[in-house]
Design a protein around this motif. Structure first.
Motif, PDB file in Angstrom:
ATOM      1  N   GLU A   1       3.015   4.651   9.093  1.00 16.57           N
ATOM      2  CA  GLU A   1       2.809   3.622  10.124  1.00 16.57           C
ATOM      3  C   GLU A   1       1.772   4.050  11.165  1.00 16.57           C
ATOM      4  O   GLU A   1       1.114   3.203  11.765  1.00 16.57           O
ATOM      5  CB  GLU A   1       4.149   3.276  10.783  1.00 16.57           C
TER       6      GLU A   1
ATOM      7  N   ARG B   1      -1.427   0.480   0.856  1.00 11.54           N
ATOM      8  CA  ARG B   1      -0.039   0.630   0.388  1.00 11.54           C
ATOM      9  C   ARG B   1       0.073   1.742  -0.656  1.00 11.54           C
ATOM     10  O   ARG B   1       1.109   2.395  -0.774  1.00 11.54           O
ATOM     11  CB  ARG B   1       0.453  -0.685  -0.214  1.00 11.54           C
TER      12      ARG B   1
ATOM     13  N   GLY C   1       3.799   3.811   3.761  1.00 12.39           N
ATOM     14  CA  GLY C   1       4.725   3.962   4.877  1.00 12.39           C
ATOM     15  C   GLY C   1       4.200   4.739   6.066  1.00 12.39           C
ATOM     16  O   GLY C   1       4.940   4.964   7.027  1.00 12.39           O
TER      17      GLY C   1
ATOM     18  N   TRP D   1       4.039  -3.653   3.995  1.00 14.00           N
ATOM     19  CA  TRP D   1       3.913  -2.500   3.095  1.00 14.00           C
ATOM     20  C   TRP D   1       4.339  -2.856   1.671  1.00 14.00           C
ATOM     21  O   TRP D   1       3.790  -2.325   0.705  1.00 14.00           O
ATOM     22  CB  TRP D   1       4.791  -1.336   3.591  1.00 14.00           C
TER      23      TRP D   1
END
Lengths: 341, 341
Positions: free
Chosen positions: A190, A183, A188, A339
């Motif tokens: 992905e 994180r 973010g 996240w």
């Protein structure tokens, strides 16, 4: 295209910070000769490109950023194009590209670059699969171009000193703890949960140092822990060996608090500890001096020397160990990943 | 050691059937010259050795079984030893070994054989991991010995005819169905459930034909189904591509009733179907004639020609696709596996 002197070469953090710099294609080396600086383009302007590649190129004597290939880059101080072919048309003296896109779907980019006569440097890991990664060398050889499949952690300052220290000793045991919070380091992103990646994104860095120190290391067993809602592991425990020497590795992408990137080498003559991802070296708990310089500085210095030579540096041994871990890995499911957890 | 003529060379099914045969080291080739037959040993006397290797060697003009390395073989008609080194001491003219042990832990056997100056043939898959498999070529090259990493299904009678048929055509789509009952074909062979094997034991046979027909095939996605109580998949669905041509494969180790080993190639000029593991070829549903001979007959004929030449045939592309499938595979758990289900 450009031949002016650089006024400053700060290791800045963003492409936009480069705006007021003037980059060179040649400079006086102080001994009365002029050295060439090669024009290179970054392909894929993501986090790693902005954090490492751009500032390193800004500080380089041998290379200068001549363009960016990106579908979304805006407001940069160098030409931006959607494809390598379009950029090459805008920057005819472009000599090389550095691929910073995620590891999936790099083959067409490499084919395109080689077809344009460009030398190619590739961020780790080289591909999404070993079959694809194995093809790159042959493609570069057929094209007569240089290819460098990089492992940036191998260039960490303490790796070569550790290798030299180990050379005269008998290794009894090695343990690796590579534990970070995804994180924090990949907020973010992905794509990092695509199958085949997950905790092996940092883990392969440890394996790249390991295979530098102990080439021929074999993997014998692995346990992979997958979040309930993701298709890549968040933790991995690897049982490996170099000859009869046991090597254990524990990787985590879910490490809160102190972050750990440590390798411990227990020998017949002392214990070495590589800390901070290979950046610092401790012998029997006392820190020893290591060379200055950065991982990416050394990567690009090496690549600059390869440009125009047709040299190929494509060691896939770290990536093969990742494949081995997936092949032999016993799977466990753990809690779902968030996240914002 | 032996130089008498063979009286008969039946393709018998068991080593004990060989008892009354006399094997040769030389024979008249009918043109007035004497051809050598190389002395070869089988290492690992399991099911595949008894079913295929021994009868094939019994029928060979170019090779003769000169010994067996096994911890449990008894009552054979050739020398049996616990190690390759011990067998070589008993059979000084031994030229080669054929490794039929399970894929784990073959490295020390190959090292031992090469160290004794022997040429080496290896059953598929070559190793438990890609890292290990990748080392064999270098070991053989350093030793100056021949190495043949075999893929027996590539030698099935219809594979070359299918390759020739395909050569002049444009492939639109390919589908593979490789579905067998592990209880029938590998009764009680618990090693087949070791991590990394399972349904890929037969599946890699399909991939070895695929990579013969379409070198450079890439794997893009996979779903692997693991029994609740086993650490290797019992089913696998693979999404692959050769250039822009889609290739789908469905592997099962849990197929009751009719067993299927079929590859279907849809082209711009007809549909070819390889059936029975590459043994039969149908073009637009009409069977076409294929060469006589057996998979293992062709493997050993090729290896016999390699002996003494230092040649290396070590194509790992089928095995890399297996590694890719494990790397990209989405895992599902299915019901527990029982041999007596």
């Amino acid at each position: 295209m450009r031949s002016r002197r650089c006024s400053t070469k700060p290791a800045c953090r963003r492409a936009s910070d480069l705006r007021n710099q003037i980059c060179q294609t040649s400079r006086d080396n102080g001994r009365g000769r002029v050295e060439l600086s090669h024009a290179i383009a970054i392909v894929g302007l993501g986090k790693i490109a902005r954090d490492q590649h751009l500032p390193t190129l800004a500080a380089s004597d041998k290379l200068h950023l001549a363009g960016i290939v990106s579908g979304h880059a805006r407001d940069e101080d160098v030409p931006v194009a959607a494809t390598i072919t379009e950029l090459k048309a805008q920057v005819p003296d472009l000599a090389a590209v550095s691929l910073c896109t995620p590891p999936m779907a790099r083959t067409p980019l490499i084919e395109e670059a080689l077809g344009l006569g460009l030398d190619v440097m590739v961020e780790k890991p080289p591909a999404a699969t070993v079959s694809v990664a194995e093809r790159y060398s042959g493609m570069a050889r057929d094209a007569g171009r240089a290819l460098y499949l990089t492992w940036h952690s191998r260039e960490a300052s303490a790796v070569e000193p550790a290798a030299q220290w180990l050379a005269g000793r008998s290794l009894h045991r090695m343990s690796i703890a590579w534990k970070e919070d995804v994180r924090v380091w990949h907020p973010g992103q992905e794509w990092i949960w695509e199958p085949g990646i997950g905790v092996f994104d940092p883990g392969v860095n440890a394996l790249s140092i390991l295979t530098r120190l102990l080439p021929g290391t074999e993997l014998h067993a692995a346990t992979l822990k997958y979040p309930a809602d993701r298709e890549a592991p968040i933790m991995a425990d690897l049982t490996m060996a170099h000859g009869k020497t046991a090597i254990e590795a524990a990787f985590s992408f879910d490490q809160r608090g102190p972050q750990t990137w440590t390798m411990t080498l227990e020998t017949d003559d002392g214990v070495a500890e590589l800390r901070e991802g290979g950046g610092r070296l401790f012998i029997d708990d006392a820190e020893v001096a290591v060379p200055e310089g950065t991982e990416y500085g050394r990567l690009y210095a090496r690549f600059a020397d390869m440009i125009g030579t047709g040299a190929i540096d494509a060691d896939l041994s770290p990536f093969r160990l990742v494949a081995d871990a997936f092949m032999l890995g016993r799977h466990e499911r753990v809690g779902a990943f968030r996240w914002d957890d």
